[in-house]
Design an enzyme around this catalytic site. Structure first.
Site, PDB file in Angstrom:
ATOM      1  N   ARG A  11       0.852  -1.184   0.000  1.00 26.37           N
ATOM      2  CA  ARG A  11       0.000   0.000   0.000  1.00 26.37           C
ATOM      3  C   ARG A  11       0.891   1.239   0.000  1.00 26.37           C
ATOM      4  O   ARG A  11       2.074   1.161   0.314  1.00 26.37           O
ATOM      5  CB  ARG A  11      -0.884   0.010   1.243  1.00 26.37           C
ATOM      6  CG  ARG A  11      -2.040  -0.961   1.185  1.00 26.37           C
ATOM      7  CD  ARG A  11      -2.757  -1.039   2.523  1.00 26.37           C
ATOM      8  NE  ARG A  11      -3.231   0.266   2.971  1.00 26.37           N
ATOM      9  CZ  ARG A  11      -3.575   0.537   4.233  1.00 26.37           C
ATOM     10  NH1 ARG A  11      -3.483  -0.372   5.161  1.00 26.37           N
ATOM     11  NH2 ARG A  11      -4.005   1.732   4.558  1.00 26.37           N
ATOM     12  N   SER A 127     -11.975   2.286  15.647  1.00 20.11           N
ATOM     13  CA  SER A 127     -12.066   0.854  15.943  1.00 20.11           C
ATOM     14  C   SER A 127     -13.151   0.532  16.967  1.00 20.11           C
ATOM     15  O   SER A 127     -13.076   1.000  18.103  1.00 20.11           O
ATOM     16  CB  SER A 127     -10.704   0.382  16.481  1.00 20.11           C
ATOM     17  OG  SER A 127     -10.834  -0.764  17.276  1.00 20.11           O
ATOM     18  N   ARG A 129     -13.463  -2.217  18.494  1.00 20.67           N
ATOM     19  CA  ARG A 129     -12.777  -2.950  19.568  1.00 20.67           C
ATOM     20  C   ARG A 129     -12.212  -1.996  20.606  1.00 20.67           C
ATOM     21  O   ARG A 129     -12.408  -2.173  21.816  1.00 20.67           O
ATOM     22  CB  ARG A 129     -11.642  -3.799  18.956  1.00 20.67           C
ATOM     23  CG  ARG A 129     -10.681  -4.372  19.984  1.00 20.67           C
ATOM     24  CD  ARG A 129      -9.436  -4.948  19.327  1.00 20.67           C
ATOM     25  NE  ARG A 129      -8.648  -3.951  18.616  1.00 20.67           N
ATOM     26  CZ  ARG A 129      -7.796  -3.111  19.185  1.00 20.67           C
ATOM     27  NH1 ARG A 129      -7.618  -3.121  20.490  1.00 20.67           N
ATOM     28  NH2 ARG A 129      -7.116  -2.237  18.458  1.00 20.67           N
ATOM     29  N   ARG A 151     -10.879   8.415  10.823  1.00 17.54           N
ATOM     30  CA  ARG A 151     -10.133   7.593   9.869  1.00 17.54           C
ATOM     31  C   ARG A 151      -8.927   8.390   9.421  1.00 17.54           C
ATOM     32  O   ARG A 151      -8.705   9.501   9.850  1.00 17.54           O
ATOM     33  CB  ARG A 151     -11.008   7.244   8.669  1.00 17.54           C
ATOM     34  CG  ARG A 151     -11.903   6.044   8.911  1.00 17.54           C
ATOM     35  CD  ARG A 151     -12.199   5.323   7.607  1.00 17.54           C
ATOM     36  NE  ARG A 151     -11.012   4.855   6.964  1.00 17.54           N
ATOM     37  CZ  ARG A 151     -10.919   4.569   5.671  1.00 17.54           C
ATOM     38  NH1 ARG A 151     -11.955   4.736   4.884  1.00 17.54           N
ATOM     39  NH2 ARG A 151      -9.794   4.139   5.146  1.00 17.54           N
ATOM     40  N   GLY A 152      -8.155   7.797   8.511  1.00 15.03           N
ATOM     41  CA  GLY A 152      -7.019   8.533   7.969  1.00 15.03           C
ATOM     42  C   GLY A 152      -5.699   7.928   8.414  1.00 15.03           C
ATOM     43  O   GLY A 152      -5.660   7.051   9.265  1.00 15.03           O
ATOM     44  N   ASN A 153      -4.615   8.429   7.814  1.00 10.86           N
ATOM     45  CA  ASN A 153      -3.302   7.893   8.161  1.00 10.86           C
ATOM     46  C   ASN A 153      -2.840   8.445   9.510  1.00 10.86           C
ATOM     47  O   ASN A 153      -3.534   9.240  10.152  1.00 10.86           O
ATOM     48  CB  ASN A 153      -2.285   8.191   7.037  1.00 10.86           C
ATOM     49  CG  ASN A 153      -2.122   9.692   6.809  1.00 10.86           C
ATOM     50  OD1 ASN A 153      -2.297  10.492   7.724  1.00 10.86           O
ATOM     51  ND2 ASN A 153      -1.782  10.075   5.595  1.00 10.86           N
ATOM     52  N   THR A 156      -2.714  12.265   9.870  1.00 10.90           N
ATOM     53  CA  THR A 156      -4.052  12.868   9.964  1.00 10.90           C
ATOM     54  C   THR A 156      -4.597  12.716  11.375  1.00 10.90           C
ATOM     55  O   THR A 156      -5.136  13.655  11.968  1.00 10.90           O
ATOM     56  CB  THR A 156      -5.011  12.172   8.975  1.00 10.90           C
ATOM     57  OG1 THR A 156      -4.452  12.259   7.666  1.00 10.90           O
ATOM     58  CG2 THR A 156      -6.385  12.824   8.979  1.00 10.90           C
ATOM     59  N   ARG A 157      -4.437  11.501  11.933  1.00  2.22           N
ATOM     60  CA  ARG A 157      -5.015  11.239  13.251  1.00  2.22           C
ATOM     61  C   ARG A 157      -4.330  12.050  14.343  1.00  2.22           C
ATOM     62  O   ARG A 157      -4.989  12.632  15.206  1.00  2.22           O
ATOM     63  CB  ARG A 157      -4.934   9.733  13.555  1.00  2.22           C
ATOM     64  CG  ARG A 157      -5.791   8.927  12.605  1.00  2.22           C
ATOM     65  CD  ARG A 157      -5.720   7.453  12.917  1.00  2.22           C
ATOM     66  NE  ARG A 157      -6.347   6.677  11.849  1.00  2.22           N
ATOM     67  CZ  ARG A 157      -6.972   5.522  12.039  1.00  2.22           C
ATOM     68  NH1 ARG A 157      -7.075   5.012  13.232  1.00  2.22           N
ATOM     69  NH2 ARG A 157      -7.503   4.882  11.023  1.00  2.22           N
TER      70      ARG A 157
END
Length: 319
Positions: A11, A127, A129, A151-153, A156-157
């Site tokens: 990826r 998540s 979990r 979400r995001g890489n 980003t987080r």
């Protein structure tokens, strides 16, 4: 004549490139052959939808597997926790290298630990979990937190915390370690209160099943201790029919004295995302001597969890 470069499918994210780069280096050393990274964009990378809505983490794997089967790449590196629990017959899980730290980590503003977060703190994670277990932990300690789906890489987080939009985010410690950002972690979440995703911290190296020569070379990167642990964890997940987006945590620890491993402890948890109910069980016994025994151990614990009501807790998952 120099041998053709081996093509490693990966990826495009910074984390995937770092993981694949480490594996490429190891394969170069083993084979003496050049290894080139082939970047593949997956649906999970381009879609902004919540992961649970687009089919869980398997969306990151499908495009890499298609490239493998089409012969566009020779082998691929995945985060093991992204792999669906059923292995296709035409692809081989050739190696599971030694696992990194399986824990989840907190990156919070002002260097705060989880326990020091203010009442009502906004904590980001995509998540279910983590959501279930963080909410359960907060409830048990009479603390209020608000989980915000993100979400995001990794950049980003972490950016949500740096900008003040969130008080903290929770990420896998292994990913932060692989891109050299462990210094930003403000707290490691103990596996005693947040069990990781099955296979978290481990990588999976996959190739076409009919590439026996390549599979034999890649097998040298396999770590038997990691493989037996993640096999049991993923078997538990499969037996709970949980799919990757369900709120299931699992961790197998190898236990022993002075480097001699004698036993394995497998822990599993499933819960409602609001944290009001968790089913958490563990089993300890001899290290499973074979792949089949590791699978049986996971199934056994899963059936005990189902008997304790785990199935009803997973009714929330997307259908």
């Amino acid at each position: 004549m120099t041998e053709r470069a081996l093509r490693l499918g990966t990826r495009r994210s910074k984390l995937a490139m770092a993981q694949s780069g480490q594996v490429a280096q190891a394969v170069r050393q083993l084979t003496g052959r050049p290894v080139e990274l082939v970047e593949i964009t997956t649906y999970g990378d381009v879609s902004r939808e919540q992961l649970a809505q687009i089919g869980g983490t398997g969306v990151f794997v499908a495009a890499l597997r298609e490239a493998l089967l089409a012969g566009e790449v020779d082998f691929a590196v995945h985060s093991l926790k992204d792999l669906p629990t059923t292995q296709p017959d035409d692809l081989l899980l050739a190696a599971v290298p030694p696992r990194e730290d399986p824990r989840d980590a907190l990156i919070a503003r002002d260097g705060l630990s989880f326990d020091a977060l203010p009442d009502g703190a906004r904590v980001g994670t995509g998540s279910p979990r983590r959501t279930a277990q963080l909410n359960a932990y907060a409830r048990a300690h009479h603390k209020r937190i608000e989980i915000v789906p993100i979400r995001g890489n990794i950049d980003t987080r972490i950016g949500y915390v740096r900008s003040g939009e969130l008080d903290a985010v929770v990420l896998a410690a292994a990913g932060l370690s692989r891109i050299g950002r462990t210094d930003e972690i403000t707290d490691f979440l103990s596996v005693d209160f947040v069990l990781p995703a099955p296979g978290q911290g481990a990588l999976a190296i996959e190739c076409a099943a009919d590439h026996a020569d390549l599979a034999a070379v890649l097998a040298e990167l396999d770590d038997p201790a990691t493989r037996v642990a993640v096999t049991a964890e993923r078997s538990l997940l499969a037996a709970l029919e949980a799919g990757c987006s369900a709120p299931v945590g699992a961790l197998a620890d190898l236990l022993g004295e002075e480097q001699v491993v004698t036993e394995m402890r497998l822990r599993g948890v499933v819960g409602t995302t609001d944290g009001s109910t968790l089913v958490q069980l563990s089993t300890t016994g001899p290290v499973p001597p074979s792949h089949g025994d590791a699978i049986a151990l996971g199934r056994e614990l899963a059936s005990e969890m189902l008997a304790k009501g785990a199935a009803g807790l997973m009714g929330e998952r997307a259908h």
